[in-house]
Design an enzyme around this catalytic site. Sequence first.
Site: not given
Ligand code: JSK
Length: 447
Positions: A20, A121, A165-166, A296, A353, A399, A406-407
């Site tokens: 990132q 990560h 991570n996550e 979050y 985070e 964070w 942001e991905w």
């Molecule tokens: N079946 N399920 N449906 C659920 C619906 O999904 C739709 C989208 O969901 C998500 C859930 C969670 C995230 C997310 C992003 N960050 C921030 C990053 N953390 C690590 C670090 O790199 C930060 O950039 N943390 N969490 C994004 C999208």
Amino acid sequence: MAQIRFPEDFHWGAATAAYQIEGAWKDDGRGASIWDTFSHTPGKVKNGDNGDVACDSYNRYKEDIGLMKDLGITMYRFSIAWPRIFPDGTGELNLKGLEYYSNLVDELLAAGIEPVCTLYHWDLPQTLQDCGGWENRDTIDAFVAYSEIIFREFAGRIKYWITLNEPWCISFLSNYVGIHAPGNRDLQLAVTISHHLLIAHGRTVKRFRELGIEGQIGFAPNVTWLEPYSNRKEDVDACRRGVAYFLEWFMDPVLLGTYPQFMLDWFAAKGVNLEIQDGDMQDMRYSIDFIGINYYTGNVGRYKQDEGLFDYEDIDTGYAKTDFDWFICPDGFYNVLCYITQRYGNIPLLITENGACYNDEVEEGCVNDTRRIQYLKQHLIQLNRCLESGVNLIGYLTWSLLDNFEWAEGYGKRFGLIHVDFQTLTRTRKNSFYWYKEVICKSGFDL
Ligand SMILES: N=NNCCOCCOc1ccc(-c2cn(C[C@@H]3NC[C@@H](O)[C@H]3O)nn2)cc1
């Protein structure tokens, strides 16, 4: 006026991740990761953004550490890009990659900042993905071998280690929801990968212990909190499933030695089963020293038949939202941390985070991100409630230090205390930077 005060030994920090912020995606022998492949695939990332340059922290890390020093943080969480160490995931070691992180760690230590290293990560070497990635059990051993190299290189310098991570994002977001790399949409695959990730975590902890590395090791699940709309059993159970998806599914095996049966049954009813081999569950159980918690958002929810994966629907309670369109739910932070403590005992918790996406821009040299200050204040108050309630909280890493990639959202979602102009790479301290700096200096703030 009420004062919110934290212990003098409470760790204050900020977090980032390699893909990132680093950029330099092909420099000094770095191999391709699944995020290079994914972000270079049209349609996968908003605006066609990618991490080729990002914040250019690979070349600007000394400037960034200068900003950290000014901020006054005592901990900095970063991740090591596996493809910089083993460009093909295994095989030939890339010494220039090790050298980069060695210089980064030495610069942090010289600045009096404790490095917190995330080993994985999300930037899996593409070569391993070409062989099945986390679905292939060989990737587990490759991860342990990569981690061992890092343990040996940084023993005595890095004292806080995070394996994954996550894991929810690595397994379900990336292989069932499909919006993160590698972008599969297969529930059985996601469940299988979640299992392999937990084995990889456990075997890495086991290796860490065998090597006698000084320091503490954990992992960093992302969690949410869902309050039932009513006390009706169907609403309570639906929220329980929604929370367990992120929390118990990953924490129970590591801390209790079993998957939550109600989740196994729920997946089985959808034709999804876990292939557990002899030794798998024992491997996951190697004891950890802390749990990293990424939080979050939370919400109120209820049962809705055939809605989503868990017959659950969110309720729009009118809570304010961030620019990521996530509900702001500070109470959920307190509730989920108390729940974790109640379920797993008083294991140390490090907030690895927490932060908010607000896309405030630079105006006359300033970034007036008052909403971010409000979000941080609200969530730190909840952490203080936790401390008053006996939760074993050891620190808070927001964070993020910098606006970054942001991905799937690309550069359009800003989480940083520091604004980054992605055209010029100029860093600008936001008002939240100055607010957080004062919180760290005073170990708290006045309400
Ligand atoms: N079946 N399920 N449906 C659920 C619906 O999904 C739709 C989208 O969901 C998500 C859930 C969670 C995230 C997310 C992003 N960050 C921030 C990053 N953390 C690590 C670090 O790199 C930060 O950039 N943390 N969490 C994004 C999208």
